[in-house]
Scaffold this active site. Structure first.
Site, PDB file in Angstrom:
ATOM      1  CB  CYS A 262     151.825 122.426 -54.257  1.00 18.62           C
ATOM      2  SG  CYS A 262     150.478 123.645 -54.264  1.00 18.62           S
TER       3      CYS A 262
ATOM      4  CB  CYS B  28     146.624 122.943 -48.123  1.00 17.74           C
ATOM      5  SG  CYS B  28     146.194 124.332 -49.199  1.00 17.74           S
TER       6      CYS B  28
ATOM      7  CB  CYS C  94     147.268 118.919 -49.595  1.00 20.63           C
ATOM      8  SG  CYS C  94     147.812 118.547 -51.275  1.00 20.63           S
TER       9      CYS C  94
ATOM     10  CB  CYS D  63     143.837 113.886 -61.910  1.00 24.87           C
ATOM     11  SG  CYS D  63     144.271 114.926 -60.533  1.00 24.87           S
TER      12      CYS D  63
ATOM     13  CD  GLU E 213     152.635 110.715 -57.640  1.00 28.81           C
ATOM     14  OE1 GLU E 213     153.358 109.849 -57.162  1.00 28.81           O
ATOM     15  OE2 GLU E 213     151.653 111.181 -57.041  1.00 28.81           O
TER      16      GLU E 213
ATOM     17  CB  CYS F 257     141.543 114.407 -53.860  1.00 23.98           C
ATOM     18  SG  CYS F 257     140.466 114.546 -55.237  1.00 23.98           S
TER      19      CYS F 257
HETATM   20  N1  SAH Z   1     146.063 123.592 -55.903  1.00 25.56           N
HETATM   21  C1  SAH Z   1     144.768 123.175 -56.405  1.00 25.56           C
HETATM   22  C2  SAH Z   1     144.744 121.700 -56.802  1.00 25.56           C
HETATM   23  C3  SAH Z   1     144.965 120.806 -55.634  1.00 25.56           C
HETATM   24  S1  SAH Z   1     144.389 119.147 -55.593  1.00 25.56           S
HETATM   25  C4  SAH Z   1     143.727 123.418 -55.332  1.00 25.56           C
HETATM   26  O1  SAH Z   1     144.075 123.515 -54.173  1.00 25.56           O
HETATM   27  O2  SAH Z   1     142.549 123.501 -55.661  1.00 25.56           O
HETATM   28  C5  SAH Z   1     142.679 119.163 -55.842  1.00 25.56           C
HETATM   29  C6  SAH Z   1     141.779 119.109 -54.628  1.00 25.56           C
HETATM   30  O3  SAH Z   1     142.128 118.078 -53.695  1.00 25.56           O
HETATM   31  C7  SAH Z   1     141.806 120.411 -53.856  1.00 25.56           C
HETATM   32  O4  SAH Z   1     140.477 120.783 -53.575  1.00 25.56           O
HETATM   33  C8  SAH Z   1     142.519 120.009 -52.596  1.00 25.56           C
HETATM   34  O5  SAH Z   1     142.224 120.862 -51.527  1.00 25.56           O
HETATM   35  C9  SAH Z   1     142.004 118.607 -52.394  1.00 25.56           C
HETATM   36  N2  SAH Z   1     142.796 117.845 -51.430  1.00 25.56           N
HETATM   37  C10 SAH Z   1     144.087 118.035 -51.091  1.00 25.56           C
HETATM   38  N3  SAH Z   1     144.469 117.159 -50.153  1.00 25.56           N
HETATM   39  C11 SAH Z   1     143.388 116.379 -49.901  1.00 25.56           C
HETATM   40  C12 SAH Z   1     143.165 115.274 -49.040  1.00 25.56           C
HETATM   41  N4  SAH Z   1     144.140 114.800 -48.268  1.00 25.56           N
HETATM   42  N5  SAH Z   1     141.939 114.730 -49.045  1.00 25.56           N
HETATM   43  C13 SAH Z   1     140.957 115.190 -49.848  1.00 25.56           C
HETATM   44  N6  SAH Z   1     141.111 116.222 -50.679  1.00 25.56           N
HETATM   45  C14 SAH Z   1     142.307 116.812 -50.713  1.00 25.56           C
END
Ligand code: SAH
Length: 392
Positions: free
Chosen positions: A142, A146, A149, A135, A122, A371
Site C-alpha cells: 500500500c 499510515c 497499519c 476481506c 492476503e 484490520c
Molecule cells: N486503504 C483502505 C483499506 C485499509 S484496511 C483504508 O485505509 O481505508 C481497512 C481499515 O483498517 C482502515 O480503516 C484502516 O485504517 C484500518 N487499520 C489499519 N491498521 C489498523 C490497525 N493497526 N488497527 C486497527 N485498524 C487498522
C-alpha cells in the site's frame, strides 16, 4: 545560582525509514488476462481474438461466475478440443496459496497468496451466522503510509488486476462449497487502497455484482469500499451507479493529528474528505461508515469524540455512522489500543451528538488477520540472510 542547562539529550537513534506517500503504482509486468478482467463487451472481443463464436466464451463465463467452476476440463458442454484452449486463454491460475491460518474455531481463515510475479497478498474469510464476509486486498502492499497499519509500512509493490481481486472471492467460494455457503459480503479492507487502483477495483466490483454470466450476482449493498479519502475518486465512485457502501478511514477529526495518522490528509483534509463522504451519501443514499482506530492517548480523547460528532452532525443526520475499532498494535509499534473505559466514553459522546456508533468486532487477531495487520510475511520461509560483507 547557575543557569539551569538541561542535560544534553542522549543522541536519538536514527528513526527507521518510514515509507512516504506513493500515489502511483510502480509499473510492473501485468498478470495474465483472465475472464474476470473482461466486461461483457470485452468478452466478445476476446472470442474474436480466439477465433471462437462469442457464445463459447459466454459458456465459460456461465461456468465460472454461475457455478464457481474454474477447471475448463469439466466444462462438458464445450467441444473437447476447446476446453483446454479456452481454459488456458481465459482461466489462467492467478493465485497460489502459500499459507493458511485459522482462528475462531475455523470461522476466520487468513490466506497468504502468491501472485504470478511472486508478489504476496492476503485475504481473510470470516463466517458469521447468515453472513460470510471476505476481506480482500486491492494492491500488493500500500502506498498510503499510515504509520499504525502493518501494510502501510512496506510501501506499494503493485496494483492488482480486477481478476486478481475477483479470484480472491472465487477461491473463497470454492473453499466454502462443501458447506453450501457463499461469500455474500465483501470489504475492501485487506492490503491496499482500492481507490488508488480505481479502474481494476471498479471492474472487480462490477464482476462481483453483475448477474451470471457477467458476474457473481452479489448484492452491491454487501460490498464496502474503504478509503483514506482520495476525494476525486470518491466523487467518481458516487457517479458509477453502484450502491456499494463507502467506508472512510478518518481516525482523527482535526488536521493536526490526521496529517500524522493518515498522510494523504496533506492533500485532502478532514473537511474535504467529510464533504466528499456526504456527497457520496447524497448521490447514492448509502450510509457512509467512518472508520476510527482508537489509539491510546493519541486520538481517543473525549474532546475529539465531541469534535467528530460535531463535524458529522453539522453535515446532516442519518447519513453516517461511526465504527470505532480498537487499534491492533502492529509489531514494533509504540501505539496500543485505548482502555475499555476510554473507548466507552468515546462511543457515549458520539452517540450523545446523535451519531450512530458501533464498535467494530475484530476477528482473527491471533492470526494477524485483523484490520491493519496484513503484512504478507511468509513465516514458512526463513528471513533472507544478511548480505555478506565483502572484503575491500
Ligand atoms: N486503504 C483502505 C483499506 C485499509 S484496511 C483504508 O485505509 O481505508 C481497512 C481499515 O483498517 C482502515 O480503516 C484502516 O485504517 C484500518 N487499520 C489499519 N491498521 C489498523 C490497525 N493497526 N488497527 C486497527 N485498524 C487498522
Amino acid at each position: 545560582m547557575t543557569a539551569a542547562t538541561p542535560p544534553a539529550a542522549p543522541a536519538a537513534p536514527p528513526a527507521p525509514a518510514r515509507p512516504g506517500l506513493q500515489l502511483a503504482a510502480p509499473r510492473r509486468a501485468k498478470p495474465p488476462r483472465h475472464l474476470a478482467d473482461l466486461a461483457p463487451a470485452d468478452r466478445v472481443t476476446a472470442a474474436a481474438e480466439l477465433g471462437v463464436p462469442a457464445f463459447r466464451v459466454k459458456q465459460v463465463a456461465q461456468h465460472y461466475f454461475g457455478r464457481g467452476e474454474s477447471d475448463a476440463s469439466t466444462m462438458t458442454d464445450l467441444p473437447a478440443d476447446l476446453r483446454s484452449r479456452l481454459g488456458e486463454a481465459l482461466l489462467p491460475p492467478l493465485l497460489t496459496p502459500v499459507k493458511e491460518l485459522e482462528a475462531d474455531g475455523g470461522d476466520t481463515v487468513k490466506t497468504l497468496w502468491r501472485l504470478f510475479d511472486g508478489a504476496r497478498i492476503e485475504s481473510v474469510l470470516m463466517r458469521y451466522t447468515g453472513r460470510v464476509t471476505l476481506c480482500v486486498s486491492s494492491q500488493a502492499g500500500c502506498g498510503m503510509a499510515c504509520p499504525f497499519c502493518a501494510t502501510g509500512q512496506g510501501g506499494l509493490q503493485r496494483n492488482l488486476s480486477a481478476a486478481e481481486v475477483v479470484e480472491q472471492v472465487a477461491a473463497a467460494n470454492r473453499r466454502l462449497a462443501p458447506t453450501g455457503e457463499r461469500v455474500n459480503n465483501i470489504v475492501f479492507m485487506g492490503m491496499g487502497e482500492a481507490l488508488a487502483n480505481y479502474k481494476a477495483c471498479i471492474g472487480a466490483v462490477r464482476r462481483m455484482v453483475d448477474d451470471a454470466p457477467d458476474g457473481l450476482g452479489m448484492s452491491a449493498r454487501g460490498v464496502t469500499v474503504s478509503t483514506v479519502g482520495l476525494v476525486p475518486a470518491v466523487d467518481k465512485l458516487a457517479g458509477e451507479g453502484l450502491a456499494v457502501t463507502l467506508a472512510l478511514s478518518l481516525h482523527a477529526p482535526d488536521d493536526t493529528l490526521r496529517d500524522e495518522l493518515v498522510p494523504l490528509n496533506s492533500r485532502w483534509n478532514v473537511a474535504a474528505v467529510l464533504d466528499s463522504a456526504k456527497r457520496y451519501f447524497d448521490a447514492t443514499g448509502r450510509r457512509v461508515s467512518i472508520e476510527y482506530a482508537l489509539i491510546r492517548d493519541v486520538n481517543d480523547h473525549a474532546w475529539r469524540a465531541e469534535l467528530l460528532g460535531e463535524q458529522l452532525a453539522k453535515r446532516g443526520s442519518g447519513w453516517v455512522h461511526v465504527n470505532p475499532i480498537p487499534l491492533n498494535p502492529t509489531p514494533g509499534s509504540r501505539w496500543t489500543a485505548s482502555d475499555p473505559g476510554v473507548e466507552d466514553e468515546f462511543v457515549r459522546r458520539l452517540r450523545a451528538a446523535g451519531v450512530p456508533t458501533t464498535v467494530r468486532d475484530t476477528r482473527g487477531r491471533d492470526i494477524d488477520g485483523a484490520c491493519g495487520q496484513l503484512a504478507a510475511t511468509d513465516i514458512s520461509q526463513p528471513p533472507a540472510a544478511p548480505a555478506p560483507v565483502l572484503p575491500v
